[in-house]
Write a protein that holds these residues in place. Structure first.
Motif, mmCIF file in Angstrom:
data_model
loop_
_atom_site.group_PDB
_atom_site.id
_atom_site.type_symbol
_atom_site.label_atom_id
_atom_site.label_comp_id
_atom_site.label_asym_id
_atom_site.label_seq_id
_atom_site.Cartn_x
_atom_site.Cartn_y
_atom_site.Cartn_z
ATOM 1 N N ALA A 177 28.102 -37.925 -121.620
ATOM 2 C CA ALA A 177 28.407 -36.512 -121.896
ATOM 3 C C ALA A 177 28.370 -35.672 -120.613
ATOM 4 C CB ALA A 177 27.411 -35.940 -122.908
ATOM 5 N N PHE A 178 27.847 -36.250 -119.545
ATOM 6 C CA PHE A 178 27.648 -35.504 -118.297
ATOM 7 C C PHE A 178 28.801 -35.712 -117.322
ATOM 8 C CE2 PHE A 178 23.528 -35.583 -120.136
ATOM 9 C CZ PHE A 178 22.835 -34.511 -119.613
ATOM 10 N N ARG A 179 29.008 -34.686 -116.497
ATOM 11 C CA ARG A 179 29.946 -34.771 -115.382
ATOM 12 C C ARG A 179 29.197 -34.501 -114.086
ATOM 13 N NH1 ARG A 179 35.258 -35.004 -115.850
ATOM 14 N NH2 ARG A 179 35.656 -33.841 -113.934
ATOM 15 N N ILE A 180 29.551 -35.256 -113.071
ATOM 16 C CA ILE A 180 28.980 -35.054 -111.742
ATOM 17 C C ILE A 180 29.558 -33.770 -111.164
ATOM 18 C CG2 ILE A 180 28.865 -35.975 -109.399
ATOM 19 C CD1 ILE A 180 29.030 -38.780 -110.724
ATOM 20 N N THR A 181 28.713 -32.976 -110.533
ATOM 21 C CA THR A 181 29.120 -31.693 -109.954
ATOM 22 C C THR A 181 29.495 -31.873 -108.494
ATOM 23 O OG1 THR A 181 27.554 -30.573 -111.424
ATOM 24 C CG2 THR A 181 28.397 -29.309 -109.551
ATOM 25 N N ALA A 182 30.661 -31.390 -108.110
ATOM 26 C CA ALA A 182 31.059 -31.430 -106.702
ATOM 27 C C ALA A 182 30.161 -30.490 -105.907
ATOM 28 C CB ALA A 182 32.519 -31.027 -106.557
ATOM 29 N N GLN A 183 29.683 -30.988 -104.779
ATOM 30 C CA GLN A 183 28.809 -30.196 -103.918
ATOM 31 C C GLN A 183 29.180 -30.438 -102.465
ATOM 32 O OE1 GLN A 183 26.381 -28.054 -104.586
ATOM 33 N NE2 GLN A 183 26.029 -28.386 -106.783
ATOM 34 N N ASP A 184 29.176 -29.379 -101.650
ATOM 35 C CA ASP A 184 29.341 -29.571 -100.210
ATOM 36 C C ASP A 184 28.183 -30.442 -99.729
ATOM 37 O OD1 ASP A 184 31.537 -27.922 -100.348
ATOM 38 O OD2 ASP A 184 30.499 -26.154 -99.568
ATOM 39 N N GLY A 185 28.497 -31.530 -99.079
ATOM 40 C CA GLY A 185 27.466 -32.446 -98.616
ATOM 41 C C GLY A 185 27.042 -33.460 -99.669
ATOM 42 N N GLY A 186 27.670 -33.409 -100.844
ATOM 43 C CA GLY A 186 27.343 -34.339 -101.920
ATOM 44 C C GLY A 186 28.599 -34.975 -102.476
ATOM 45 N N ALA A 187 28.718 -35.012 -103.797
ATOM 46 C CA ALA A 187 29.917 -35.574 -104.426
ATOM 47 C C ALA A 187 31.141 -34.778 -103.976
ATOM 48 C CB ALA A 187 29.790 -35.538 -105.944
ATOM 49 N N PRO A 188 32.213 -35.453 -103.561
ATOM 50 C CA PRO A 188 33.366 -34.733 -103.022
ATOM 51 C C PRO A 188 34.172 -33.964 -104.057
ATOM 52 C CG PRO A 188 33.809 -37.083 -103.137
ATOM 53 C CD PRO A 188 32.366 -36.908 -103.484
ATOM 54 N N GLU A 189 34.102 -34.382 -105.323
ATOM 55 C CA GLU A 189 34.834 -33.685 -106.372
ATOM 56 C C GLU A 189 34.141 -33.939 -107.701
ATOM 57 O OE1 GLU A 189 38.336 -36.666 -107.800
ATOM 58 O OE2 GLU A 189 38.665 -35.612 -105.912
ATOM 59 N N PRO A 190 34.405 -33.083 -108.715
ATOM 60 C CA PRO A 190 33.809 -33.318 -110.027
ATOM 61 C C PRO A 190 34.326 -34.630 -110.595
ATOM 62 C CG PRO A 190 34.876 -31.162 -109.913
ATOM 63 C CD PRO A 190 35.265 -31.907 -108.695
ATOM 64 N N ALA A 191 33.467 -35.309 -111.355
ATOM 65 C CA ALA A 191 33.883 -36.577 -111.938
ATOM 66 C C ALA A 191 32.985 -36.900 -113.125
ATOM 67 C CB ALA A 191 33.789 -37.699 -110.905
#
Length: 198
Positions: A177-191
């Protein structure tokens, strides 16, 4: 080059957690942690992953919050994110304890009136997972319609990700149910956390 969901998940280590994504069951009761030291909890938190919420629809990256403990016991909440075009937006609110005996159950309001903050229809904010050093926190609600995975850094360690995941599964959440959040310095894009989901 566009990153795939699997690559984004690997960037945070979520795919490396050796537990099945659907290990949580709806029969499991959502339980807050025993207590939260609100002084230690305050400060900046980065959203690592979340169940998508309508109020975040305009956000494309860098979702996060800053919590400040106020003298009267309430917590000042400032949520922020980056919108399309690189514009940063923020929203201020207040959180308060629902029970003086439990520092892990709070209500949050973003409705300000002439008399202060209205808690007529507050949001439920239960801390259901918390690192002993306050490096990460998992926030949820009894109905599991909301869920937020927070960390002090956009790139939590594999050990921290394992702790976050265990907290979600222990409380009956479905990781898919969760989506990864894009963050500067972290995940490059939501997924999506689970490959194959949109």
């Amino acid at each position: 080059m566009r990153f795939t969901a699997v690559a984004a998940a690997l960037a945070l280590g979520l795919c490396l957690v050796p537990v099945p994504a659907t290990a949580g069951t709806p029969d499991t009761e959502v339980r807050p942690v025993r207590s939260v030291d609100l002084e230690r909890y305050q400060g900046r938190w980065v959203q690592v992953a979340a169940i998508p919420q309508p109020f975040q629809a305009q956000c494309v990256r860098n979702d996060g919050a800053v919590y400040t403990l106020l003298p009267e016991g309430q917590v000042k909440v400032v949520n922020s994110c980056t919108r399309e075009g690189g514009v940063t937006t923020s929203l201020e609110g207040r959180a308060r304890l629902t029970d003086p005996a439990s520092t892990s159950k709070l209500q949050v309001s973003f409705v300000r009136t002439a008399d202060g903050w209205s808690f007529d229809r507050p949001g439920t904010y239960w801390v259901i997972g918390l690192d002993r050093d306050y490096r990460w926190a998992v926030v949820g609600a009894p109905d599991r319609r909301t869920g937020f995975v927070l960390a002090r850094t956009p790139t939590p360690s594999r050990q921290d990700v394992l702790g976050m995941t265990r907290a979600l599964l222990r409380n009956g959440y479905d990781l898919c149910a969760f989506r990864i959040t894009a963050q500067d310095g972290g995940a490059p894009e939501p997924a999506p956390v689970c490959p194959g989901q949109r």
